[in-house]
Each structure stands twice: as C-alpha cells, then as structure tokens.
Design a protein around this motif. Structure first.
Motif, short mmCIF file in Angstrom:
data_model
loop_
_atom_site.label_atom_id
_atom_site.label_comp_id
_atom_site.label_asym_id
_atom_site.label_seq_id
_atom_site.Cartn_x
_atom_site.Cartn_y
_atom_site.Cartn_z
N GLY A 48 0.77 -1.23 0.00
CA GLY A 48 0.00 0.00 0.00
C GLY A 48 0.81 1.28 0.00
N VAL A 49 2.12 1.17 -0.19
CA VAL A 49 2.97 2.36 -0.23
C VAL A 49 3.35 2.61 -1.69
CG1 VAL A 49 5.09 3.44 0.58
CG2 VAL A 49 3.87 1.85 2.07
N PRO A 50 2.81 3.67 -2.28
CA PRO A 50 3.11 3.94 -3.69
C PRO A 50 4.55 4.40 -3.88
CG PRO A 50 1.78 5.71 -2.79
CD PRO A 50 1.93 4.67 -1.71
N LEU A 51 5.38 3.48 -4.31
CA LEU A 51 6.80 3.75 -4.50
C LEU A 51 7.26 2.89 -5.65
CD1 LEU A 51 8.91 5.40 -2.75
CD2 LEU A 51 9.62 3.20 -1.87
N ASP A 52 7.94 3.47 -6.62
CA ASP A 52 8.39 2.66 -7.74
C ASP A 52 9.91 2.79 -7.91
OD1 ASP A 52 8.90 5.04 -9.18
OD2 ASP A 52 6.94 4.99 -10.13
N PHE A 53 10.42 2.09 -8.90
CA PHE A 53 11.86 2.04 -9.11
C PHE A 53 12.45 3.42 -9.34
CE2 PHE A 53 15.55 1.54 -11.92
CZ PHE A 53 16.38 0.85 -11.05
N THR A 54 11.75 4.27 -10.06
CA THR A 54 12.23 5.63 -10.31
C THR A 54 12.41 6.39 -9.00
OG1 THR A 54 11.06 5.63 -12.41
CG2 THR A 54 11.76 7.76 -11.58
N ASP B 8 8.14 7.18 4.20
CA ASP B 8 7.35 7.57 5.35
C ASP B 8 6.23 8.55 4.97
OD1 ASP B 8 6.73 7.50 8.16
OD2 ASP B 8 7.66 9.47 8.34
N ALA B 9 6.56 9.47 4.07
CA ALA B 9 5.54 10.45 3.65
C ALA B 9 4.41 9.80 2.85
CB ALA B 9 6.22 11.53 2.81
N ARG B 10 4.66 8.66 2.26
CA ARG B 10 3.65 8.01 1.43
C ARG B 10 2.92 6.87 2.13
NH1 ARG B 10 6.64 7.74 -4.43
NH2 ARG B 10 7.24 9.93 -4.48
N GLN B 11 3.29 6.55 3.34
CA GLN B 11 2.61 5.47 4.05
C GLN B 11 1.19 5.89 4.40
OE1 GLN B 11 4.77 2.77 6.78
NE2 GLN B 11 6.21 4.49 6.96
N PRO B 12 0.27 4.94 4.32
CA PRO B 12 -1.13 5.26 4.68
C PRO B 12 -1.27 5.50 6.18
CG PRO B 12 -0.92 2.94 4.05
CD PRO B 12 0.42 3.58 3.86
#
Length: 76
Positions: free
Chosen positions: A50-56, A72-76
């Motif tokens: 659920g953490v939107p994070l990709d290779f880029t 941390d900023a993107r965690q729900p």
C-alpha cells in the motif's frame, strides 16, 4: 498495514542483499549492494503493502535517509 519504521526498512534492504552489511542512514544503497533487480523487488513489496513507491523513486533517493523520508511520507 502497520506503518514501516526506518529500522524495518533497513532490515528489509539488508535481507534483500542476502549478506550481512551495516547500512548507515547516509550510505548510498547502490554502494552497499542494492542493484536494480533487488530495488525493483523492494519497490514491488512496498507497492503491494500500500505504499506507492516505484523504481524511479528509488533512483531519486539513493540513501537510506532519503528513501525513508520518501517512504514515510507516502505510508497510509
């Protein structure tokens, strides 16, 4: 999902490296052995959690501290 801590993030990266290493907050993750395939696997793991994070994003955050700040900023 339980919020991930920096220590858990560090442990997941070390686990992915499959060898015991010490990662400081300002160490470049590529320099400690996090290659592109392992980074993509970690990004997929976090995306599934659920953490939107990709290779880029990982390429833009080469240190543990920078990656943690982004994650941390993107965690729900």
């Amino acid at each position: 999902m339980t919020r991930l801590t920096m220590n858990q993030l560090r442990a997941q990266i070390v686990e992915m490296l499959e060898e015991p290493v010490t990662i400081g907050e300002d160490d470049n993750l590529i320099d400690v052995g996090l290659d592109s395939m392992r980074a993509m696997n970690l990004a997929m793991r976090w995306e599934e959690a659920g953490v939107p994070l990709d290779f880029t994003d990982l390429a833009e955050a080469p240190t543990l501290r920078e990656l943690w700040t982004m994650l941390d900023a993107r965690q729900p």
